[in-house]
Motif scaffolding. Structure first.
Motif, mmCIF file in Angstrom:
data_model
loop_
_atom_site.group_PDB
_atom_site.id
_atom_site.type_symbol
_atom_site.label_atom_id
_atom_site.label_comp_id
_atom_site.label_asym_id
_atom_site.label_seq_id
_atom_site.Cartn_x
_atom_site.Cartn_y
_atom_site.Cartn_z
ATOM 1 N N LEU A 162 54.953 50.556 27.787
ATOM 2 C CA LEU A 162 54.058 50.430 29.180
ATOM 3 C C LEU A 162 52.951 51.595 28.873
ATOM 4 N N ALA A 163 53.345 52.672 28.214
ATOM 5 C CA ALA A 163 52.264 53.749 28.303
ATOM 6 C C ALA A 163 50.994 53.477 27.430
ATOM 7 N N GLY A 164 51.254 52.734 26.453
ATOM 8 C CA GLY A 164 50.023 52.367 25.802
ATOM 9 C C GLY A 164 49.210 51.096 26.309
ATOM 10 N N LEU A 165 49.532 50.641 27.550
ATOM 11 C CA LEU A 165 48.830 49.408 28.087
ATOM 12 C C LEU A 165 47.677 49.800 28.834
ATOM 13 N N SER A 166 46.614 48.977 28.654
ATOM 14 C CA SER A 166 45.573 49.164 29.387
ATOM 15 C C SER A 166 45.545 48.536 30.887
ATOM 16 N N ALA A 167 44.797 48.948 31.692
ATOM 17 C CA ALA A 167 44.952 48.030 33.123
ATOM 18 C C ALA A 167 44.590 46.588 32.967
ATOM 19 N N GLU A 168 43.779 46.126 32.214
ATOM 20 C CA GLU A 168 43.556 44.784 31.976
ATOM 21 C C GLU A 168 45.016 44.205 31.448
ATOM 22 N N GLU A 169 45.662 44.865 30.457
ATOM 23 C CA GLU A 169 47.085 44.306 29.818
ATOM 24 C C GLU A 169 47.711 44.196 30.937
ATOM 25 N N LEU A 170 48.103 45.423 31.658
ATOM 26 C CA LEU A 170 48.870 45.272 32.964
ATOM 27 C C LEU A 170 48.776 44.126 33.547
ATOM 28 N N ALA A 171 47.524 43.782 34.181
ATOM 29 C CA ALA A 171 47.071 42.776 35.011
ATOM 30 C C ALA A 171 47.526 41.431 34.444
ATOM 31 N N GLU A 172 47.517 41.339 33.070
ATOM 32 C CA GLU A 172 47.981 40.065 32.415
ATOM 33 C C GLU A 172 49.358 39.867 32.360
ATOM 34 N N LEU A 173 49.923 41.109 32.294
ATOM 35 C CA LEU A 173 51.486 41.297 32.237
ATOM 36 C C LEU A 173 51.983 40.429 33.482
ATOM 37 N N SER A 174 51.343 41.071 34.564
ATOM 38 C CA SER A 174 51.901 40.416 35.965
ATOM 39 C C SER A 174 51.545 39.159 36.355
ATOM 40 N N ARG A 175 50.381 38.721 35.799
ATOM 41 C CA ARG A 175 49.809 37.209 35.926
ATOM 42 C C ARG A 175 50.893 36.554 35.281
ATOM 43 N N LEU A 176 51.172 36.614 33.987
ATOM 44 C CA LEU A 176 52.202 35.927 32.988
ATOM 45 C C LEU A 176 53.541 35.903 33.785
ATOM 46 N N GLU A 177 54.157 37.035 34.254
ATOM 47 C CA GLU A 177 55.339 37.031 34.973
ATOM 48 C C GLU A 177 55.258 36.249 36.260
ATOM 49 N N THR A 178 54.320 36.396 37.002
ATOM 50 C CA THR A 178 54.338 35.420 38.120
ATOM 51 C C THR A 178 54.324 34.027 38.070
ATOM 52 N N ALA A 179 53.282 33.846 37.015
ATOM 53 C CA ALA A 179 53.210 32.329 36.588
ATOM 54 C C ALA A 179 54.548 31.776 36.178
ATOM 55 N N GLY A 180 55.461 32.462 35.484
ATOM 56 C CA GLY A 180 56.581 32.036 34.819
ATOM 57 C C GLY A 180 57.504 31.866 36.187
ATOM 58 N N THR A 181 57.530 32.711 36.951
ATOM 59 C CA THR A 181 58.522 32.664 38.094
ATOM 60 C C THR A 181 58.261 31.317 38.885
ATOM 61 N N GLU A 182 57.018 31.150 39.162
ATOM 62 C CA GLU A 182 56.538 30.087 39.887
ATOM 63 C C GLU A 182 56.773 28.775 39.338
ATOM 64 N N LYS A 183 56.773 28.645 37.903
ATOM 65 C CA LYS A 183 57.004 27.477 37.390
ATOM 66 C C LYS A 183 58.399 27.348 37.244
ATOM 67 N N ALA A 184 59.276 28.281 37.182
ATOM 68 C CA ALA A 184 60.999 28.321 37.099
ATOM 69 C C ALA A 184 61.109 27.615 38.597
ATOM 70 N N GLN A 185 60.748 28.643 39.712
ATOM 71 C CA GLN A 185 61.018 27.750 41.070
ATOM 72 C C GLN A 185 60.842 26.507 41.271
ATOM 73 N N GLN A 186 59.429 25.922 40.870
ATOM 74 C CA GLN A 186 59.083 24.525 41.018
ATOM 75 C C GLN A 186 59.993 23.414 40.321
ATOM 76 N N SER A 187 60.338 24.113 39.184
ATOM 77 C CA SER A 187 61.300 23.214 38.405
ATOM 78 C C SER A 187 62.631 23.038 38.974
ATOM 79 N N LEU A 188 63.197 24.278 39.557
ATOM 80 C CA LEU A 188 64.322 24.141 40.115
ATOM 81 C C LEU A 188 64.298 23.307 41.474
ATOM 82 N N LEU A 189 63.478 23.375 42.124
ATOM 83 C CA LEU A 189 63.349 22.694 43.548
ATOM 84 C C LEU A 189 63.000 21.255 43.010
ATOM 85 N N ALA A 190 62.476 21.006 42.326
ATOM 86 C CA ALA A 190 62.260 19.591 41.785
ATOM 87 C C ALA A 190 63.465 18.887 41.079
ATOM 88 N N SER A 191 64.217 19.558 40.586
ATOM 89 C CA SER A 191 65.606 19.075 39.941
ATOM 90 C C SER A 191 66.676 18.923 40.968
#
Length: 386
Positions: free
Chosen positions: A189-218
């Motif tokens: 984490l020490a070598g990440l820029s603010a933009e990279e940290l924001a992108e990391l958070s976005r990817l994580e959130t998107a992954g969680t939302e996709k997994a939740q939608q898939s679980l509920l739809a199943s």
């Protein structure tokens, strides 16, 4: 000359290599930054899972160490008592030996028996003789038994202390493993820029939302409601209701590995303490909770049930209802409400399978910002000293 010139020009043209046609451009690759952050997310998730696995192993050793310390303490008390009894028996044996040496012993009645004036006196003296002999035998038996008991307790006490020392050393190694894994995360984490940290958070959130939608739809949580919303929440048991309300009151407190409250928690520290507050003792670690508690299908989840994650059961959360859990996610985060699919599901267990549901259940009111923050967590945490 015209023929010769034309021939020379033609020869020159034929001898010149043909220029290759331009190749088709390669398919567009994701921007380097996106590739880098995606790889980092995968690596961070792996490291956090390894850290949590080490944490739960550390917790299991801590439980075993506490149990061993209690056993060693009890053995120590028994050994102290046995040594006092042994000292008393040795003193009695010493008094008996002194009396025999001084002639005031069971040998004297023999002499009196020989000098008896009548049979009645002989019987009385025989009775005295038997009593003195029995008393000496009991004293010797107590002394022998006391020595054996004290020796056995001393051996068991030494073994208990040796095991305690080994467990303490094992716990230290596991603590060091957790610290090493967290240090690796911090280094990434020490070598990440603010933009990279924001992108990391976005990817994580998107992954969680996709997994939740898939679980509920199943339909894994039961038939979804209108608009794909989670199935209706069942009523918990009385103890489950208390466990949920206790967990909700902990929202906002920091994750600290090895902690079980009241100021900070790790994942299984939160779930075990929530149920302890409800009056039921459950295993301390997520692996033992998964191993020992009765399992329930996800379609039958009710508030208070424990949702267990990853193939090796290294993470656990408390089911809140409505497709949500209360959890202590990872170092750097705080106790919060998360989608149930925030981590890969293994299954669910119920600490009180036979308890009936309460009537007219009303879910606890969540504090403001209960769902804020990362469900995985990418920050530093201070490890305990022991």
């Amino acid at each position: 000359m015209r023929i010769l010139c034309a021939t020379a020009v033609a020869t020159t043209i034929l001898a010149t290599p043909a220029t290759a046609a331009p190749a088709a451009p390669p398919p567009a690759a994701p921007p380097p930054a996106a590739q880098s952050v995606g790889r980092l997310l995968t690596e961070l998730q792996k490291l956090y899972r390894q850290a949590e696995q080490a944490t739960e192993t550390y917790n299991a050793t801590a439980v075993a160490l506490k149990k061993q310390q209690r056993e060693a303490a009890l053995l120590g008390k028994d050994l102290t008592k046995a040594r006092k009894d042994l000292t008393a028996s040795r003193a009695a044996a010493g008094r008996l030996a002194r009396r025999q040496y001084q002639g005031d012993s069971e040998l004297s009645p023999y002499v009196r028996l020989l000098l008896a004036r009548d049979p009645r006196s002989a019987l009385d003296q025989g009775h005295v003789l038997r009593r003195l002999t029995d008393r000496r035998a009991r004293t010797i038996d107590r002394l022998t038994a006391g020595e054996k008991h004290a020796a056995s307790l001393a051996t068991r006490s030494r073994k208990a202390l040796d095991k305690q020392t080994a467990l303490a050393g094992q716990q230290k190694k596991q603590r060091d493993t957790v610290r090493q894994k967290l240090a690796e995360v911090e280094k990434l984490l020490a070598g990440l820029s603010a933009e990279e940290l924001a992108e990391l958070s976005r990817l994580e959130t998107a992954g969680t939302e996709k997994a939740q939608q898939s679980l509920l739809a199943s339909g894994a949580l039961g038939a979804p409601g209108p608009g794909g919303s989670p199935a209706a929440t069942r009523a918990p048991s009385s103890a489950g209701d208390k466990a949920v309300r206790h967990a909700v009151r902990q929202i906002g407190k920091p994750y600290v590995w090895g902690a079980e409250g009241p100021e900070s928690y790790d994942c299984s520290g939160l779930t075990s303490q929530a149920w302890a507050e409800a009056g039921r003792t459950i295993p301390r670690t997520s692996q033992e909770q998964w191993k020992q508690l009765p399992r329930v299908p996800l379609k039958s989840l009710r508030p208070g049930d424990l949702v267990v994650y990853f193939p090796d059961a290294t993470h656990v959360a408390l089911y809140l209802g409505d497709g949500l859990v209360v959890q202590a996610p990872r170092p750097g985060t705080k106790v919060k409400v998360s989608p149930i699919a925030a981590n890969p599901l293994l299954g669910a267990v119920r600490p009180d399978p036979g308890a009936p549901p309460v009537d007219d259940y009303r879910p606890p009111k969540l504090p403001k910002g209960a769902r804020d923050g990362s469900d995985t967590g990418y920050g530093s945490a201070t490890a305990p000293d022991a």
